[in-house]
Write an enzyme that holds these catalytic residues in place. Structure first.
Site, PDB file in Angstrom:
ATOM      1  CE  LYS A  60      44.554  49.652 101.778  1.00  8.76           C
ATOM      2  NZ  LYS A  60      43.214  50.115 102.326  1.00  8.76           N
TER       3      LYS A  60
ATOM      4  CE  LYS B 158      67.313  54.315 107.427  1.00 11.03           C
ATOM      5  NZ  LYS B 158      67.670  55.161 106.538  1.00 11.03           N
TER       6      LYS B 158
ATOM      7  CG  ASP C 241      55.279  50.279  90.170  1.00 12.43           C
ATOM      8  OD1 ASP C 241      54.466  50.025  91.175  1.00 12.43           O
ATOM      9  OD2 ASP C 241      55.672  51.322  89.996  1.00 12.43           O
TER      10      ASP C 241
ATOM     11  CB  CYS D 103      24.238  47.023  81.062  1.00  8.15           C
ATOM     12  SG  CYS D 103      22.869  47.220  82.096  1.00  8.15           S
TER      13      CYS D 103
ATOM     14  CG  MET E 225      21.464  44.888  74.775  1.00  7.97           C
ATOM     15  SD  MET E 225      19.715  45.142  75.603  1.00  7.97           S
ATOM     16  CE  MET E 225      18.740  43.571  75.426  1.00  7.97           C
TER      17      MET E 225
ATOM     18  CD  GLU F 207      19.374  55.763  82.060  1.00  3.58           C
ATOM     19  OE1 GLU F 207      18.954  54.588  81.658  1.00  3.58           O
ATOM     20  OE2 GLU F 207      20.266  56.073  82.894  1.00  3.58           O
TER      21      GLU F 207
ATOM     22  CG  HIS G 218      26.721  44.453  84.114  1.00  2.08           C
ATOM     23  ND1 HIS G 218      27.427  45.601  83.492  1.00  2.08           N
ATOM     24  CD2 HIS G 218      25.552  44.846  84.408  1.00  2.08           C
ATOM     25  CE1 HIS G 218      26.521  46.625  83.386  1.00  2.08           C
ATOM     26  NE2 HIS G 218      25.372  46.244  84.221  1.00  2.08           N
TER      27      HIS G 218
ATOM     28  CD  GLU H  12      30.478  44.203  82.898  1.00  2.00           C
ATOM     29  OE1 GLU H  12      29.831  43.349  82.183  1.00  2.00           O
ATOM     30  OE2 GLU H  12      30.093  45.274  83.358  1.00  2.00           O
TER      31      GLU H  12
HETATM   32  N1  GLN Z   1      20.698  53.005  82.688  1.00  2.00           N
HETATM   33  C1  GLN Z   1      20.537  51.861  82.099  1.00  2.00           C
HETATM   34  C2  GLN Z   1      19.402  51.375  83.114  1.00  2.00           C
HETATM   35  O1  GLN Z   1      19.252  51.351  84.132  1.00  2.00           O
HETATM   36  C3  GLN Z   1      21.816  50.884  82.142  1.00  2.00           C
HETATM   37  C4  GLN Z   1      22.297  50.407  83.389  1.00  2.00           C
HETATM   38  C5  GLN Z   1      23.964  49.904  83.108  1.00  2.00           C
HETATM   39  O2  GLN Z   1      24.112  50.058  82.141  1.00  2.00           O
HETATM   40  N2  GLN Z   1      24.134  49.344  84.231  1.00  2.00           N
HETATM   41  O3  GLN Z   1      18.713  50.259  82.740  1.00  2.00           O
END
Ligand code: GLN
Length: 549
Positions: free
Chosen positions: A19, A225, A242, A388, A391, A412, A519, A521
């Site tokens: 969608k 139909k 598809d 992120c 890195m 973390e 990010h 992307e």
């Molecule tokens: N977990 C990591 C942080 O909170 C990286 C987060 C992520 O990759 N979006 O900083």
């Protein structure tokens, strides 16, 4: 200006049939006719935003420029329409109720009973109209998540019904349905679509256009139909088979005259469609001169026995955009990071790929596997791109293996690490302590200054950039000198110099070894691929692969 027009895109039969791509494609066609278009997504979840949903449950969390954490369809809209959308264009049930309850507490309902109907649909309508006004849109598309008949989407269909009642000529309904071909029968069956259409009728709505999703194009008999039983003109039943690439979809719809049909339904003048740039992009994507094979090493892949690429959809699309730009076909393999920990996958396997990408992530699953992969990519000079978490782990890897800071880690994973090279941001400490986790990360767009002559600065071709973020941890400023002594350069920093946004090895040290705290992307567009993805794919294309497979 003529009255603004609205198109509700709803789903019949089942979910997951595209969608979001359908909404994006209709939007693109109308935009290419010169209309100002905006798109909204409604998610029926109680979650206030998508930030608290696991990607394996819901797919990628797409972050908007203003920091709102949303559904991956918002990414499709931005990519197809080449627009930047604000948070008003995304709503969940939770977000809608949160606002209603806030207002009720503020006495804004003037002592009235606040009821599910009409107050909830009225808030939904208010949001839709606010988004329309903000975008000054001629046509506003509203995608209603979920499937018709589900209890949780009724309230949103009610909003559509109320808008249609208020301005019947200005509101259209497009139903995306699925037409199965059961193996044992070998024939296309339209009955589920008929039921979905009746279910829509019982919500007080009638589809103006039906998109018939199926494995193959729908034939004339089936069109007839569906038209008869679902009360739609046959030419407004559009075939949606598809296709190899989602980017084919708008071109396919246009073959069935989608743009003009919508104009007719909404009483707009027909205008020529100009999809020439899009067509050129799609053609280029099919004529690649060789392929580039990228391994994405992550953890959000498994759902039961299936592999879910949706968790990293923007990464995948960004890789595609850059590969097409370089005249390459993209081949992608998803490798579970855990497999490198338990020996299911040997590191030497990585020689098969032109490049390795580690996307964003949270928590400890697969971390040691990712660190091994990064070390291997660094030592073997395989192009590596870290996003992120990808890195942050580059920094941990260099700290451990080059600077010999034994046990270096991100807090973390290990709060008591002797070398917390990645640590929770000062501004985040209270959130973490109090468990205040929803919508509180460092989110949305921030500027970043690039180091002259760096790989990053060369790729971007400028000194200052703006990129979107979603993280709580960062490079610990205390360890910058020790980390930089390993050869890793922080080539992108926040304007005040405090936050490390890009880490890289110089061109002399490695063909491409770069990670971003942000990010990238989220900003790559089909017709405008992201500079860092272009640079990564270029470096990857130049790497010889030992075995192709
Ligand atoms: N977990 C990591 C942080 O909170 C990286 C987060 C992520 O990759 N979006 O900083």
């Amino acid at each position: 200006m003529a009255a603004p027009k609205y198109i509700f895109v709803v789903g019949g039969v089942m979910s997951g049939i595209g969608k979001g791509v359908a909404t994006s494609s209709i939007g693109l066609i109308l935009k290419s006719k010169g209309f100002k278009v905006t798109t909204l997504k409604i998610d029926p979840y109680i979650n206030v935003d998508a930030g608290t949903m696991n990607p394996t449950e819901h797919g990628e969390v797409f972050v908007l420029e203003d920091g709102y954490e949303t559904d991956q369809d918002m990414g499709n809209y931005e990519r197809f329409l080449n627009e930047t959308l604000p948070s008003i264009n995304y709503m969940t049930t939770g977000r809608v109720y949160q606002e209603i309850i806030r207002r009720e507490r503020n006495l804004e309902y003037g002592g009235k009973n606040v009821e599910v109907v009409p107050h909830v649909p009225l808030e939904v309508i208010r949001r839709i109209k606010t988004a329309q006004e903000a975008a000054k849109a001629d046509i506003t598309l509203v995608e209603v998540g979920g499937t018709i008949g589900e209890y949780q989407s009724i309230i949103f269909l009610e909003a559509a019904r109320m808008m249609k009642q208020e301005a019947p000529a200005d509101v259209a309904v497009v139903m995306l349905s699925y037409v199965p071909i059961p193996n044992n029968i070998g024939e296309m069956k339209t009955k589920p679509t008929q039921y979905a259409s009746r279910e829509l009728n019982s919500a007080g709505l009638q589809a103006d256009v039906i998109l018939a999703r199926a494995v193959v194009p729908i034939d004339a008999k089936r069109k007839e139909k569906i038209a008869t039983f679902c009360n739609v003109r046959p030419e407004r039943v559009i075939s949606a088979p598809d296709v190899d690439s989602i980017y084919d979809v708008p071109l396919n719809y246009e073959k069935d005259g989608m743009g003009d049909i919508i104009c007719d339904v909404l009483g707009l003048e027909r205008r020529p469609t100009d999809l020439s740039q899009w067509t050129a992009f799609v053609e280029k994507s099919k004529n690649g001169n060789g392929e580039v094979h990228i391994a994405v090493v992550g953890k959000y892949f498994d759902t039961g026995d299936f592999v879910l690429a949706d968790s990293y959809i923007s990464v995948l699309e960004s890789l595609k955009h850059a590969a097409y730009y370089s005249d390459k076909k993209l081949k992608i393999s998803y490798l579970g990071a855990k497999n490198f920990e338990n020996g299911t996958l040997a590191l030497e396997e990585l020689q098969k790929y032109n490049g390795i990408l580690i996307p964003g992530g949270f928590g400890e699953t697969g971390i040691e596997g990712k660190l091994k992969v990064i070390q291997y990519a660094r030592e073997q000079k395989i192009p590596y791109f870290g996003l992120c978490y990808g890195m942050q782990l580059m920094v941990v890897e260099s700290a451990r293996n080059v600077a010999a800071l034994v046990g270096a880690n991100t807090t973390e994973i290990n709060k008591d690490t002797p070398y917390p090279v990645i640590a929770v941001m000062e501004s985040q400490k209270e959130n973490v302590e109090k468990g205040n986790m929803g919508g509180t990360m460092r989110l949305g767009s921030y500027p970043c200054i690039l180091k002259e002559g760096s790989v990053a600065a060369t790729a971007y071709g400028k000194k200052e950039i703006i990129e979107r973020h979603r993280h709580r941890y960062e490079v610990n400023p205390q360890y910058i000198p020790q980390v930089e002594a390993t050869g890793l350069v922080f080539s992108g920093r926040s304007p005040d110099g405090v936050l490390m946004e890009i880490a890289e090895l110089t061109k002399e040290q490695h063909p491409f070894f770069l990670g971003t705290q942000f990010h990238p992307e989220f900003l790559s567009r089909p017709l405008d691929p992201h500079p860092l993805f272009k640079a990564f794919i270029k470096a990857a294309s130049e790497k010889e692969v030992e075995i192709s497979g």
